[in-house]
Design a protein around this motif. Structure first.
Motif, short mmCIF file in Angstrom:
data_model
loop_
_atom_site.label_atom_id
_atom_site.label_comp_id
_atom_site.label_asym_id
_atom_site.label_seq_id
_atom_site.Cartn_x
_atom_site.Cartn_y
_atom_site.Cartn_z
N MET A 176 0.84 -1.19 0.04
CA MET A 176 -0.02 -0.06 0.00
C MET A 176 0.74 1.33 0.17
N SER A 177 0.43 2.25 -0.78
CA SER A 177 1.43 3.49 -0.87
C SER A 177 0.32 4.52 -0.23
N PHE A 178 0.86 5.80 -0.16
CA PHE A 178 0.18 6.82 0.42
C PHE A 178 -0.77 7.42 -0.61
N ALA A 179 -0.71 7.16 -1.73
CA ALA A 179 -1.64 7.46 -2.83
C ALA A 179 -3.08 6.35 -2.34
N ASP A 180 -2.90 5.18 -2.01
CA ASP A 180 -4.00 4.51 -1.84
C ASP A 180 -4.96 5.01 -0.48
N LEU A 181 -4.41 5.77 0.20
CA LEU A 181 -5.07 6.39 1.52
C LEU A 181 -6.01 7.73 1.30
N GLY A 182 -6.13 8.03 -0.08
CA GLY A 182 -7.13 9.15 -0.51
C GLY A 182 -6.65 10.48 -0.08
N LEU A 183 -5.30 10.72 -0.22
CA LEU A 183 -4.77 12.04 0.30
C LEU A 183 -4.71 12.89 -0.99
N SER A 184 -4.52 13.95 -0.98
CA SER A 184 -4.69 14.89 -2.12
C SER A 184 -3.10 14.92 -2.92
N ASP A 185 -3.19 15.21 -3.98
CA ASP A 185 -1.73 15.28 -4.82
C ASP A 185 -0.86 16.21 -4.43
N GLU A 186 -1.28 17.52 -3.70
CA GLU A 186 -0.28 18.40 -3.05
C GLU A 186 0.40 17.87 -1.91
N LEU A 187 -0.41 17.05 -1.17
CA LEU A 187 0.02 16.50 0.01
C LEU A 187 0.80 15.33 -0.50
N LEU A 188 0.59 14.48 -1.39
CA LEU A 188 1.38 13.44 -1.51
C LEU A 188 2.82 13.86 -2.30
N ARG A 189 2.72 15.04 -2.92
CA ARG A 189 4.13 15.42 -3.52
C ARG A 189 4.93 15.76 -2.19
N ALA A 190 4.27 16.51 -1.16
CA ALA A 190 5.23 17.04 0.10
C ALA A 190 5.58 15.71 0.77
N VAL A 191 4.71 14.76 0.76
CA VAL A 191 5.43 13.50 1.33
C VAL A 191 6.51 12.68 0.91
N GLU A 192 6.28 12.76 -0.30
CA GLU A 192 7.34 12.18 -1.42
C GLU A 192 8.84 13.08 -1.21
N ASP A 193 8.53 14.23 -1.06
CA ASP A 193 9.71 15.15 -1.10
C ASP A 193 10.51 15.04 0.39
N SER A 194 9.75 14.28 1.48
CA SER A 194 10.26 14.12 2.64
C SER A 194 11.03 12.70 2.68
N GLY A 195 10.79 12.10 1.65
CA GLY A 195 11.55 10.74 1.74
C GLY A 195 10.78 9.68 2.02
N TYR A 196 9.37 9.64 2.28
CA TYR A 196 8.78 8.63 2.77
C TYR A 196 7.78 8.07 1.59
N THR A 197 7.87 6.60 1.20
CA THR A 197 6.82 6.06 0.21
C THR A 197 5.96 5.22 0.59
N GLU A 198 6.09 4.55 1.93
CA GLU A 198 4.96 3.77 2.46
C GLU A 198 4.68 4.16 3.89
N PRO A 199 3.10 3.98 3.86
CA PRO A 199 2.69 4.55 5.16
C PRO A 199 2.99 3.41 6.23
N THR A 200 3.24 3.90 7.44
CA THR A 200 3.28 2.81 8.43
C THR A 200 2.00 2.26 8.88
N PRO A 201 2.11 1.06 9.63
CA PRO A 201 0.62 0.52 10.29
C PRO A 201 -0.16 1.69 10.92
N VAL A 202 0.08 2.51 11.59
CA VAL A 202 -0.78 3.10 12.18
C VAL A 202 -1.44 4.22 11.29
N GLN A 203 -0.36 4.65 10.29
CA GLN A 203 -0.99 5.55 9.20
C GLN A 203 -1.90 4.86 8.35
N ARG A 204 -1.70 3.51 7.93
CA ARG A 204 -2.69 3.00 7.12
C ARG A 204 -3.94 2.80 7.61
N GLN A 205 -4.17 2.75 9.17
CA GLN A 205 -5.29 2.44 9.71
C GLN A 205 -5.96 3.61 10.16
#
Length: 462
Positions: free
Chosen positions: A1-30
């Protein structure tokens, strides 16, 4: 599962990617999908699991629609300490860089002026400690009737610090129709009672045992003596340690240990509860910027601080409470990285170590005492409380009042008739009684500057 699968906006996904994170942790997924659906949430998650991002990320998307009004924050995040509040603020700045959300930080140790100005303009996100928030409310500088999202972070720590009455008072001033998110490492009865009162049909998630130690952290126990702990620590720090946080139980120990390490050439800083907030943040910034690579801390820093790339954690003192051990060592091994946690222990720490191993269900590797100075005699020692003294103890020379660990201690003289001291770590030879003591030359103790007590029966040659 990626952050894109969680329903976040494109602007937010870019910020997450720029921070170096690619996969959400278990608590983030839930948690993230539930928060985006405006559900109340109870999340049991230990520190270091990524729980801060699990509410920061969806809040950024939710609050991107709407506008703040003067003195009426649209969301409120309660944190138990100033350091944790500042940490959450950093997360909002990092992930919200593509949004136009405004944010204010209400913490003690900072003047009211800038905080008043921020509140007057209106903020989308208000991050606060309970005490300062109540101060501002009492001064009439803030209205809580516009809060749509409430986050109670580190709820069990709030309980430990006596903030539950403040939280209840704050919740009573918020609109009843709101979204409430509660995060805690444990769920003691008072926190459950708080959740039952202020949350509506919350979703429950639990991603790890509250006392589970991170499997990516290599744990070691290194035996030492009370007098030899500083020598042991310095030797370990010279074994290829990139950077380290060192925990001690007392503020006085933090100060003395930092001063000792600095005298021995280490680039060291310190944080403890007696420091002003600006000083503590300055020391943390120096550590993050690699200006110093050793940070000595009391438990004020044990929870929640997310400092990237900490290679080692040292427990100079075995923590008084077993769960504090888990929180301390959680400063390393974060975000999928590995880390090392080393605890110095003495014979007196056996029971505390046993409780830690029971709580974490781990048999921690031990390095036995080897090549250390002998254990101190029974009775109080110079480093038992690690506090400097302006006056030496009765019956000892002034040089003996110097804290042990930086220089070898002189042996004590046992008076006639005294019972032999019980050995700590190894069997000591029978003490020499005064009537059996051999004659001493005049310069045996060049620091002696008074008459020789008669009970020592020392014959002077001359």
């Amino acid at each position: 599962m990626s952050f894109a699968d969680l329903g976040l906006s494109d602007e937010l996904l870019r910020a997450v990617e720029d921070s170096g994170y690619t996969e959400p942790t278990p608590v983030q997924r839930q948690a993230i999908p539930s928060v985006l659906m405006n559900k109340d949430l109870i999340a049991i998650a230990q520190t270091g699991t990524g729980k801060t991002a699990s509410f920061v990320l969806p809040m950024i998307d939710i609050l991107s629609h709407g506008r703040a009004r003067a003195r009426m924050p649209r969301s409120l995040i309660l944190e138990p300490t100033r350091e944790l509040a500042a940490q959450v603020a950093e997360n909002f700045e990092k992930y919200g860089k593509n949004s136009k959300l405004s944010m204010a930080l209400l913490i003690g140790g900072v003047g009211f002026g800038d905080q008043d100005k921020a509140l007057e303009k209106g903020v989308d996100v208000l991050i606060a400690t309970p005490g300062r928030l109540m101060d501002q409310f009492g001064r009439g500088k803030i209205l809580l009737s516009g809060v749509d999202i409430l986050v109670i972070d580190e709820a069990d720590r709030m309980l430990d610090m006596g903030f539950v009455p403040d939280i209840e008072a704050i919740c009573s001033k918020l609109p009843p129709r709101r979204q409430t998110l509660l995060f805690s490492a444990t769920m003691p009865p008072p926190i459950k009672k708080l959740a039952d009162r202020f949350l509506t049909e919350p979703r429950h998630i639990e991603v790890a045992r509250p006392a589970a130690a991170n499997a990516l952290i290599t744990q070691r126990l290194v035996e030492s003596t009370v007098r030899g702990k500083r020598d042991t620590l310095r030797a370990l720090l010279r074994e290829g340690v990139k950077n380290a946080i060192i925990f001690a139980n007392r503020k006085t120990t933090v100060r003395d240990l930092a001063a000792s390490l600095k005298r021995h050439g280490f680039a060291v800083g310190q944080i403890h509860g007696d420091m002003e907030q600006a000083e503590r943040l300055r020391e943390l910034d120096r550590f993050k910027a690699d200006e110093i690579n050793v940070l000595v801390a009391s438990d004020v820093a044990a929870r929640g601080l997310d400092i990237k790339g900490v290679s080692h954690v040292f427990n100079f003192d075995v923590p008084w409470h077993p769960d504090d051990y888990v929180h301390r060592i959680g400063r390393t091994g974060r975000a999928g990285a590995t880390g090392t946690a080393i605890t110095l222990y003495t014979a007196e720490d056996a029971e505390a170590i046993d409780q830690i191993e029971k709580l974490t269900k781990t048999n921690i590797d031990r390095t036995p005492l080897s090549g250390q100075a002998p254990a101190a005699p029974s009775g109080p020692s110079d480093e038992a409380d690690d506090q400097p003294r302006s006056q030496p103890r009765r019956g000892r020379s002034r040089s003996a009042a110097k804290p042990a660990g930086d220089a070898p201690a002189k042996p004590r003289v046992q008076t006639a008739g005294a019972a032999p001291a019980k050995p700590r770590a190894q069997t000591a030879p029978e003490p020499v009684r005064a009537e059996q003591a051999p004659p001493l030359p005049v310069d045996a103790n060049p620091e002696w500057n008074g008459p020789v007590p008669a009970f020592l029966q020392v014959r002077l040659h001359g």
